[in-house]
Design an enzyme around this catalytic site. Structure first.
Site, PDB file in Angstrom:
ATOM      1  CD  GLU A   1      -4.686  -7.930   1.945  1.00  0.00           C
ATOM      2  OE1 GLU A   1      -5.560  -7.202   2.443  1.00  0.00           O
ATOM      3  OE2 GLU A   1      -3.467  -7.694   2.039  1.00  0.00           O
TER       4      GLU A   1
ATOM      5  CD  GLU B   1      -2.704  -1.421   2.452  1.00  0.00           C
ATOM      6  OE1 GLU B   1      -2.716  -0.528   3.310  1.00  0.00           O
ATOM      7  OE2 GLU B   1      -3.340  -2.480   2.584  1.00  0.00           O
TER       8      GLU B   1
HETATM    9  O1  G3I Z   1      -4.271  -7.435  19.118  1.00  0.00           O
HETATM   10  C1  G3I Z   1      -5.229  -6.498  19.606  1.00  0.00           C
HETATM   11  C2  G3I Z   1      -5.902  -7.041  20.843  1.00  0.00           C
HETATM   12  O2  G3I Z   1      -4.939  -7.167  21.865  1.00  0.00           O
HETATM   13  C3  G3I Z   1      -7.023  -6.081  21.249  1.00  0.00           C
HETATM   14  O3  G3I Z   1      -7.724  -6.640  22.314  1.00  0.00           O
HETATM   15  C4  G3I Z   1      -7.984  -5.866  20.089  1.00  0.00           C
HETATM   16  C5  G3I Z   1      -9.073  -4.850  20.426  1.00  0.00           C
HETATM   17  O4  G3I Z   1      -9.470  -4.115  19.303  1.00  0.00           O
HETATM   18  O5  G3I Z   1      -7.263  -5.369  18.987  1.00  0.00           O
HETATM   19  C6  G3I Z   1      -6.276  -6.270  18.541  1.00  0.00           C
HETATM   20  O6  G3I Z   1      -5.627  -5.707  17.445  1.00  0.00           O
HETATM   21  C7  G3I Z   1      -6.374  -5.689  16.238  1.00  0.00           C
HETATM   22  C8  G3I Z   1      -5.617  -6.523  15.201  1.00  0.00           C
HETATM   23  O7  G3I Z   1      -6.285  -6.423  13.959  1.00  0.00           O
HETATM   24  C9  G3I Z   1      -5.532  -7.996  15.581  1.00  0.00           C
HETATM   25  O8  G3I Z   1      -6.807  -8.549  15.672  1.00  0.00           O
HETATM   26  C10 G3I Z   1      -6.471  -4.247  15.767  1.00  0.00           C
HETATM   27  O9  G3I Z   1      -7.285  -3.515  16.677  1.00  0.00           O
HETATM   28  C11 G3I Z   1      -7.076  -4.201  14.390  1.00  0.00           C
HETATM   29  O10 G3I Z   1      -7.002  -2.862  13.888  1.00  0.00           O
HETATM   30  C12 G3I Z   1      -6.287  -5.092  13.460  1.00  0.00           C
HETATM   31  O11 G3I Z   1      -6.923  -5.070  12.213  1.00  0.00           O
HETATM   32  C13 G3I Z   1      -6.215  -5.665  11.150  1.00  0.00           C
HETATM   33  C14 G3I Z   1      -5.868  -4.623  10.127  1.00  0.00           C
HETATM   34  O12 G3I Z   1      -5.254  -5.227   9.014  1.00  0.00           O
HETATM   35  C15 G3I Z   1      -4.926  -3.589  10.710  1.00  0.00           C
HETATM   36  O13 G3I Z   1      -4.316  -2.819   9.753  1.00  0.00           O
HETATM   37  C16 G3I Z   1      -7.116  -6.728  10.550  1.00  0.00           C
HETATM   38  O14 G3I Z   1      -7.288  -7.791  11.476  1.00  0.00           O
HETATM   39  C17 G3I Z   1      -6.488  -7.267   9.260  1.00  0.00           C
HETATM   40  O15 G3I Z   1      -7.404  -8.072   8.607  1.00  0.00           O
HETATM   41  C18 G3I Z   1      -6.129  -6.099   8.345  1.00  0.00           C
HETATM   42  O16 G3I Z   1      -5.512  -6.615   7.215  1.00  0.00           O
HETATM   43  C19 G3I Z   1      -5.168  -5.649   6.201  1.00  0.00           C
HETATM   44  C20 G3I Z   1      -3.955  -6.179   5.478  1.00  0.00           C
HETATM   45  O17 G3I Z   1      -2.934  -6.459   6.397  1.00  0.00           O
HETATM   46  C21 G3I Z   1      -3.495  -5.200   4.407  1.00  0.00           C
HETATM   47  N1  G3I Z   1      -4.565  -4.883   3.497  1.00  0.00           N
HETATM   48  C22 G3I Z   1      -5.785  -4.426   4.122  1.00  0.00           C
HETATM   49  C23 G3I Z   1      -6.281  -5.433   5.152  1.00  0.00           C
HETATM   50  C24 G3I Z   1      -7.602  -5.004   5.737  1.00  0.00           C
HETATM   51  O18 G3I Z   1      -7.464  -3.797   6.410  1.00  0.00           O
END
Ligand code: G3I
Length: 379
Positions: free
Chosen positions: A267, A162
């Site tokens: 994805e 990205e």
């Molecule tokens: O690990 C913490 C946990 O400790 C906490 O309790 C919880 C509460 O919200 O959050 C957890 O972290 C989250 C993490 O995913 C793991 O589950 C974050 O808040 C959350 O923002 C994060 O989201 C991820 C996101 O990337 C972050 O950028 C999504 O799961 C994941 O699917 C998403 O993947 C991205 C690709 O890497 C790149 N392309 C876009 C795609 C979708 O956004």
């Protein structure tokens, strides 16, 4: 025994054996029905899924079963991102990533590394860097340490994730602010040095947009002109029931493959929920907290109506028909999750919704869309 009785006996035995043969045939049909996604698309492209902690620590046993049966490639949804794997300048955390790679190896899967360089989910210590030489040295060390550790084990790397804006220009980030677009060339060259045989990918979303598509074309050409190895463009494919159009996606497949690189859909998911604010793509900073709990924004908390199931199935059939049409250009199609309950789309852009973007439901059962795709003769 009279002739009549002997004839009757023979007829009885013959019809019994015919009956058994029919049973065998119907057994064959049943086994055909049990075909998996990876078998269905064998010879066309790999079929992957993004996985998370519960797969890697094997606590989600049903998820693991499904993964082994249906998929031949894995991508780590979160655990390999910079903030987790390289949280401090001098410390790496490889426990989970080692287990991730071991899971893939045990099951003979094509293992993807996601990702080496991304402005999001970055470790805090990187953000204050202002000097281009310091950034170059940090990137070299980061890429070399990780890609060398998994040399010959990780098959493909999302090297840079990205890096572009929606209009195809370079996104502002700590990397571009310090090094301009030079960080991309450095990243691809370092990754190639660390593991010359790994497939190297530039990965981004909304690549169906003509301006962003053109931006990627320029980026890939520049990398190639400067002698960097780039093997694939990863089209993320966070799509909806309505868009993007098949034509726009097809134009990107064609434009990228004309550069001599392969395409992977890295994805894939299709949201079925309302998105009235014209949110674009997958940038995680777009979160609309004020809509949390609004029933209008979460219309299917107890199950998807048949009419929407049909739409989802039709949408995915159109998508896979396109993929199959261009199968020689496409190396892999990866779903962003294993089953609906684990999809990031339940919490983005609004927290706590019930979405249905994948092929397996919350009970790990194949959905209508799965059955429809599997029974289509399109690969
Ligand atoms: O690990 C913490 C946990 O400790 C906490 O309790 C919880 C509460 O919200 O959050 C957890 O972290 C989250 C993490 O995913 C793991 O589950 C974050 O808040 C959350 O923002 C994060 O989201 C991820 C996101 O990337 C972050 O950028 C999504 O799961 C994941 O699917 C998403 O993947 C991205 C690709 O890497 C790149 N392309 C876009 C795609 C979708 O956004």
């Amino acid at each position: 025994m009279t002739y009549k009785i002997r004839v009757l006996l023979i007829v009885f035995v013959l019809s019994l054996s015919a009956c058994q043969t029919n049973n065998k045939d119907s057994k064959k049909d049943t086994s055909k029905e049990e075909v998996s996604l990876k078998e269905h698309f064998k010879g066309s492209f790999l079929i992957g899924a993004a996985i998370n902690d519960s797969h890697i620590d094997r606590s989600d046993s049903l998820g693991i079963q499904l993964l082994k049966k249906e998929f031949n490639s894995i991508t780590p949804e979160n655990i390999m991102k910079w903030m987790y794997v390289h949280p401090e300048k001098d410390s790496y955390f490889f426990d989970t990533t080692d287990k991730y790679v071991a899971l893939g190896q045990e099951n003979g899967m094509y293992i993807v590394g996601h990702n080496l360089v991304w402005h999001s989910q970055l470790a805090d210590w990187v953000n204050p860097i202002k000097d281009s030489l310091e950034m170059a040295s940090v990137l070299k060390e980061h890429i070399n340490t990780i890609a060398s550790r998994y040399k010959g084990k990780i098959d493909a790397w999302d090297v840079v994730n990205e890096a572009l804006n929606e209009d195809g220009t370079l996104r502002e980030s700590v990397f571009s602010n310090t090094m301009g677009d030079g960080f991309l060339e450095l990243a691809f060259k370092e990754a190639a040095k660390a593991d010359p045989d790994a497939t190297l990918i530039y990965n981004d979303y909304n690549l169906w947009k003509p301006e962003k598509r053109d931006g990627v074309v320029r980026l890939v050409k520049k990398l190639q002109d400067n002698g960097a190895k780039i093997d694939e463009v990863g089209i993320q494919a966070h799509w909806s029931l309505e868009g993007p159009s098949i034509e726009d996606i097809e134009n990107s497949i064609i434009a990228f493959s004309e550069l001599g690189v392969k395409i992977s859909f890295t994805e894939l998911d299709v949201t079925v929920l309302p998105n009235p604010w014209e949110l674009d793509g997958a940038a995680v900073n777009q979160n609309y907290d004020e809509f949390e709990g609004d029933p209008k924004m979460n219309p299917y908390p107890n199950g998807l109506p048949d009419s929407v199931k049909l739409k989802l199935s039709k949408r995915y059939q159109d998508i896979f028909n396109l993929f199959t049409k261009h199968k020689e250009k496409i190396s892999r199609v990866t779903f962003w999750g294993v089953q609906d309950g684990q999809s990031w789309l339940n919490n983005w852009p609004i927290n706590g919704r019930t979405n249905y973007p994948l092929f397996f439901d919350r009970n790990y059962q194949p959905k209508k869309v799965y059955t429809d795709i599997i029974s289509a003769k399109n690969n």
